[in-house]
Design a protein around this motif. Sequence first.
Motif, short mmCIF file in Angstrom:
data_model
loop_
_atom_site.label_atom_id
_atom_site.label_comp_id
_atom_site.label_asym_id
_atom_site.label_seq_id
_atom_site.Cartn_x
_atom_site.Cartn_y
_atom_site.Cartn_z
N LYS B 283 -43.94 -88.85 -25.53
CA LYS B 283 -43.80 -89.56 -24.27
C LYS B 283 -42.86 -88.79 -23.35
CE LYS B 283 -44.52 -94.26 -25.96
NZ LYS B 283 -45.94 -94.31 -25.60
N PRO B 284 -43.23 -88.61 -22.08
CA PRO B 284 -42.33 -87.90 -21.17
C PRO B 284 -41.25 -88.84 -20.65
CG PRO B 284 -44.31 -88.54 -20.01
CD PRO B 284 -44.45 -89.06 -21.42
N THR B 285 -40.13 -88.27 -20.23
CA THR B 285 -39.15 -89.08 -19.51
C THR B 285 -39.39 -88.82 -18.03
OG1 THR B 285 -37.64 -87.26 -19.83
CG2 THR B 285 -37.30 -89.18 -21.22
N PRO B 286 -39.25 -89.87 -17.20
CA PRO B 286 -39.52 -89.67 -15.77
C PRO B 286 -38.55 -88.64 -15.19
CG PRO B 286 -39.15 -92.00 -16.28
CD PRO B 286 -38.85 -91.24 -17.51
N PRO B 287 -39.04 -87.69 -14.42
CA PRO B 287 -38.15 -86.70 -13.81
C PRO B 287 -37.31 -87.34 -12.71
CG PRO B 287 -40.37 -86.37 -13.03
CD PRO B 287 -40.45 -87.45 -14.05
N THR B 288 -36.15 -86.77 -12.43
CA THR B 288 -35.31 -87.28 -11.36
C THR B 288 -35.98 -87.02 -10.02
OG1 THR B 288 -33.51 -86.53 -12.72
CG2 THR B 288 -32.94 -87.28 -10.51
N ILE B 289 -36.03 -88.04 -9.19
CA ILE B 289 -36.67 -87.89 -7.88
C ILE B 289 -35.79 -87.04 -6.98
CG2 ILE B 289 -37.31 -89.17 -5.80
CD1 ILE B 289 -38.28 -91.38 -7.75
N ASP B 290 -36.44 -86.12 -6.30
CA ASP B 290 -35.72 -85.17 -5.44
C ASP B 290 -35.76 -85.68 -4.00
OD1 ASP B 290 -34.62 -83.00 -4.17
OD2 ASP B 290 -36.43 -81.76 -4.35
N ARG B 291 -34.70 -86.42 -3.60
CA ARG B 291 -34.67 -86.95 -2.23
C ARG B 291 -33.97 -85.94 -1.33
NH1 ARG B 291 -35.42 -92.67 -2.31
NH2 ARG B 291 -35.55 -93.43 -4.44
#
Lengths: 215, 292
Positions: B283-291
């Motif tokens: 299962k992947p971990t959600p990547p950090t969103i790049d704002r």
Amino acid sequence: MDAVLDNLDTFRQGFITTLALTVVSTVLALVLGTLLAAMRVSPVPTLRAAGATYVEVVRNTPLTLVFFFAVFVLPQLDIRLSFFVFAVIAVTVYHAAFFCEAVRSGINAVGVGQAEAARSIGLTFTQSMRLVVLPQAFRTVVPPLINVVIALTKNTSIAAAFGVVELTAVATRLANANSDAVIAIFLGSAVCYLALTLPSGWLAGRLERRVAVAR
Amino acid sequence: MRIGRWMRLAGTVLVLTLAAAACGGDDEGGDGGQVNEGASFAEGTTMARLQQEGAVTIGTKFDQPLFGLKNLEGKPEGFDVEIGKLIAGELGIAEDKITWVESVSANREPFIQQDKVDFVVATYTINDKRKEVVDFAGPYYEAGQDIMVAKGNPEGIGGPDDLAGKKVCSVTGSTPAENIRTNYPDADLTEFDVYSKCAEALKNGQVQAVTTDNVILLGLISQDEESFELVGEPFTKEPYGIGVKKGDTEFRNFINDTLQKAYDDGRWLAAWDATAGKVAPEKPTPPTIDRY
């Protein structure tokens, strides 16, 4: 334009591969095609049928499929060769059918009297073909043979899709890497193909004049 | 022995004949179709316009198994498609009001610039060159170049360094092929025009490995789990983002918020499990969103 000049070395390697593929396949296909033509005019019905079947099956199959069978089906019969050799096999097998028909038309153009005379002085079928009929046949079919050679040269580009890094594969690769010079790169590869096919046409013209049968 | 070979040959021919029919499933996706009826947006934003129209046009791939693949009923399915539905749902737009437009790699930027689509979810790697012409929300998934080998990994390939002296296959001119050529020159690179031929060559033992983005490899594996496996050690980073029109910061922020919500309430993982998760090893971990 810079994209082409900066990668001349890569182009050269692709050009050499295309040239090698063309020359090797042309020689092999011409030999195979001549044998097939001899089969198709031989007095043995089985040979005639075999030759005709080969020509009809191969000539009416797209070259991409011939490639597919050579590259992916032969290995399943434990035939292990390099992708270049598989490409030579595919191009040879396909164009032999066309060479065969060109040579056969030449044989049919040689007067029946020639073959009859050859047989009547005691030459066997093979001897009469080799010494009397084929030398005359080839002279009349230089233009159609060169047509097949030119088609063969261009058709080697299909090998790009089957693991051979020839001109078209090189151009595709460079075009992907230099998305601002796609047209220049493909023009460059077109020039390379012309450098192969134009001299063959020119050579054919000279050859035709030299060996033309005076009638 | 001979019979075995001919049987395999017959098998191949059979497979070829059935190939057209065999690619495509009828599974329904995850529950990305939740519709947020009560959403309200500020006047003049893209969100308000789409909500008012009650319809949205999304660009995705139609030929990428597990991410965006058109099934036999003509509907695309996969992880990208689920993400698209999720965003549409937050806009108050139901699944059947979404128009899917095929966006191959080369026409993603033009489609966004020419307003042919409202946004693009199409295994779209975020990079600086692309950021000059479009804006990216996300990333919603981080892919990476990986290696596919024959089942059981007979060559013992654990990473790109083990490819030295081995035949490795990729698509002519693709980024992964260039990466191998440049950074792993000892590998013997074989190039075909499509990945399915690489898979065939791997099955025949003509090459020892196939390399490209792990998700593309997963797609190939999903079609023949008996023959292939993934090494599972990605050695590049390919963050997949959602492409929106350059300068539409409100819409980009909205998509980023939506993604964050989906990460937090488990809808993101559910979408993964229903699609690519079926064949992915972990299962992947959600990547950090790049704002940005």
